[in-house]
Design a protein around this motif. Sequence first.
Motif, PDB file in Angstrom:
ATOM      1  N   LEU A   1      -9.947 -10.175  -3.135  1.00  0.00           N
ATOM      2  CA  LEU A   1      -9.798  -8.746  -2.894  1.00  0.00           C
ATOM      3  C   LEU A   1      -8.977  -8.122  -4.010  1.00  0.00           C
ATOM      4  O   LEU A   1      -7.832  -8.521  -4.241  1.00  0.00           O
ATOM      5  N   ASP A   2      -9.571  -7.171  -4.731  1.00  0.00           N
ATOM      6  CA  ASP A   2      -8.845  -6.432  -5.758  1.00  0.00           C
ATOM      7  C   ASP A   2      -8.090  -5.288  -5.090  1.00  0.00           C
ATOM      8  O   ASP A   2      -8.630  -4.596  -4.224  1.00  0.00           O
ATOM      9  N   LEU A   3      -6.846  -5.104  -5.497  1.00  0.00           N
ATOM     10  CA  LEU A   3      -5.979  -4.095  -4.886  1.00  0.00           C
ATOM     11  C   LEU A   3      -5.716  -2.944  -5.839  1.00  0.00           C
ATOM     12  O   LEU A   3      -5.692  -3.152  -7.043  1.00  0.00           O
ATOM     13  N   PRO A   4      -5.463  -1.751  -5.307  1.00  0.00           N
ATOM     14  CA  PRO A   4      -5.508  -1.392  -3.891  1.00  0.00           C
ATOM     15  C   PRO A   4      -6.943  -1.401  -3.381  1.00  0.00           C
ATOM     16  O   PRO A   4      -7.889  -1.304  -4.152  1.00  0.00           O
ATOM     17  N   ALA A   5      -7.079  -1.515  -2.063  1.00  0.00           N
ATOM     18  CA  ALA A   5      -8.405  -1.607  -1.445  1.00  0.00           C
ATOM     19  C   ALA A   5      -8.415  -0.858  -0.122  1.00  0.00           C
ATOM     20  O   ALA A   5      -7.363  -0.588   0.458  1.00  0.00           O
ATOM     21  N   MET A   6      -9.604  -0.567   0.341  1.00  0.00           N
ATOM     22  CA  MET A   6      -9.783  -0.034   1.691  1.00  0.00           C
ATOM     23  C   MET A   6     -10.288  -1.191   2.550  1.00  0.00           C
ATOM     24  O   MET A   6     -11.224  -1.889   2.166  1.00  0.00           O
ATOM     25  N   ILE A   7      -9.622  -1.407   3.676  1.00  0.00           N
ATOM     26  CA  ILE A   7     -10.058  -2.426   4.625  1.00  0.00           C
ATOM     27  C   ILE A   7     -10.391  -1.720   5.931  1.00  0.00           C
ATOM     28  O   ILE A   7     -10.165  -0.518   6.068  1.00  0.00           O
ATOM     29  N   GLU A   8     -10.914  -2.469   6.893  1.00  0.00           N
ATOM     30  CA  GLU A   8     -11.338  -1.844   8.139  1.00  0.00           C
ATOM     31  C   GLU A   8     -10.874  -2.663   9.334  1.00  0.00           C
ATOM     32  O   GLU A   8     -10.943  -3.889   9.318  1.00  0.00           O
ATOM     33  N   ALA A   9     -10.416  -1.954  10.346  1.00  0.00           N
ATOM     34  CA  ALA A   9     -10.130  -2.561  11.642  1.00  0.00           C
ATOM     35  C   ALA A   9     -11.322  -2.224  12.539  1.00  0.00           C
ATOM     36  O   ALA A   9     -11.474  -1.076  12.967  1.00  0.00           O
TER      37      ALA A   9
END
Length: 79
Positions: free
Chosen positions: A58-66
């Motif tokens: 995962l390259d940061l910053p990133a958008m993740i999801e719950a």
Amino acid sequence: MNAVAARRADGALTLLLINRKDEAIPLPLHVEGASSLRVDVYRFDDEHRAELVETAQLDLPAMIEAPARSMTLWVMQEP
């Protein structure tokens, strides 16, 4: 939406996301001093019983999801 983060003794950063809502929630992820992390994602929901659902870089910053109505554990380590 609840979130709890902790650093394990082995240095891994863990992030537990609990989403009780009926819709997924997108979240920004930034880890101070990190530009890329290896992640293992475990999920508990109607379809998964605390199963590993993803391993990725995962390259940061990133958008993740719950995801909706789920608990998701992110285990993150520097590559």
